[in-house]
Design an enzyme around this catalytic site. Sequence first.
Site, PDB file in Angstrom:
ATOM      1  N   GLY A  94      31.433 -47.216 -17.461  1.00 54.07           N
ATOM      2  CA  GLY A  94      30.090 -46.652 -17.394  1.00 54.07           C
ATOM      3  C   GLY A  94      29.234 -47.358 -16.357  1.00 54.07           C
ATOM      4  CB  SER A  95      25.578 -47.819 -16.191  1.00 57.09           C
ATOM      5  OG  SER A  95      25.281 -46.437 -16.167  1.00 57.09           O
TER       6      SER A  95
END
Length: 544
Positions: free
Chosen positions: A310-311
């Site tokens: 993810g981020s």
Amino acid sequence: MRSRWLLALIASAVAIVAFGVYGLVTTSGTTVTSVSPRPSSPGEMTEESPLAPKPDSTLVLLDPSPTPMPATLQSAPPEGPETTATRYLTAWQSGDLPAMTGLVADPPADFAERHRRFDTELRVSSLSLTPGGLRRQGGEAAEVPFRGVREIAGLGRWEFSSILRLGLRAGAWKVLWTPETLHPALKDGGSLRLKETQVRRPATLTREGVPFPRDSRAGDYVTGLDGTATILSLEEAPSGRTLLKSAAPPVPAGTRSTISQPVQAAAARALDGLGQPAAIVAVDVQTRQVRAVADTLGGRRAFNGLYPPGSTFKVVTAAALLRTGLAPESPVACPATYTVPNARSFRDADGTDHGTVPLTTAFALSCNTTFVQNAYERLRDDRLRAEAADRFGFREKPGLSSCRIGPSADLNELGSDAIGQNSVQASPLCMAEVAAAVASGVWKPAVMTTEPPDDSPPAVPLDEGVAAGLRTMMGAVVTQGTAAQAGLPPETAGKTGTAEVAGAQSHAWFIGYHGSLAFAVFVQNGGSGGQVAAPIAARFLKAL
């Protein structure tokens, strides 16, 4: 007499006109004589039609060219078996079970559950598939042989071969699924299982020379719990044939590990009371020696499990953008949504248009749209993958950690890769290595020995300006961004991540560094990184 003469004159005129019309028609038209009935086609008059010409009559066709069928009435040709096979294997590799189900002829009621259970019970962390050439078997059957590689947590690569059979059903090509499509060992009621065998091993000590306590949550990585170790094997049933087996090298009694007793205790206690499987990994910023690994994922997945980061991967994307000339203070757009030209749209989790902000602010707020747009504008032509592979270890390599990224096939994949989805996968240890690279300015692989092994990948220095910019941006995440409310101690820098998972709740991530330690916190299907993983990191750091 005069009236008879007038009638004769009128009759003569009518005859002359009729003869002229007849001559005009018969010379300018095309005459078709109906000799015998013939099969009709759509749009034609038939023998049963009251408008059909009778035998021996003549039909004048003023426009003999056929009238084309409107486009809306023409049906598209059905997909070939190659297309169906490609769509099915693509959906399978990405875990899109609804799409797979729709491509199967008469799928069993538990089709999706069988696939989920297979992956869960065998601890499959990833799957890649490579199709072979199509083989036709008559007009209504075909097959595509394919090769696959599954990553098994705790065991590594598991290669297999199978055949995708297809058939023509109601005008459409469908997959003729059977259990052996998953793996040939499942044919005729066969099965596969993971077997854990406990073996006696001398106890490993912490770096301080003390035994590991029973509740250290490091049992898969050291032999301090009851002096035993677990050997994992993948076996066929009923044959009992072993397909894969983990190694269990002997460890001399009294061997000290790199794990620190107080750091390990803090990591283990930070996971107390957590309902989901999770892991905390901490490494020394300078030496990259593992100082703690608390793992409830099982199968050494804190080191070799593969999950979308993810981020947290925006650290890598940001490094690539800084190398193109952007700076932490560079103005960038952070809209609520962004559509890649001629491709798909991406949105931010908070659905807010933040306007134009410095890159540091976009990083702290974790603006998906900012990183997708700038990846499109600056990181095409494989630049993002090269940054991840060449400078942050996202490649096939020897070592403790696992992580990878594939080439982007199109702009949609590039946008997803830029925010840590699609082909990007990493273990918690891999992401701890990323955080340590930012803290020290050098990427190096983590180790559990005093000196790196001989086959260890070389260290990769980061550009000093890039490393300094990343430190500024990761600091802003804790002071004003998505981790600002997590209660992290001062001088902590990091990055949150909420990684989407098809059909399940997102994974929660937080990576960062504080003092001499770099770390990663991962909660499988835990939800928000800022709300779940970052507070766990705060508990860990405050307990040191």
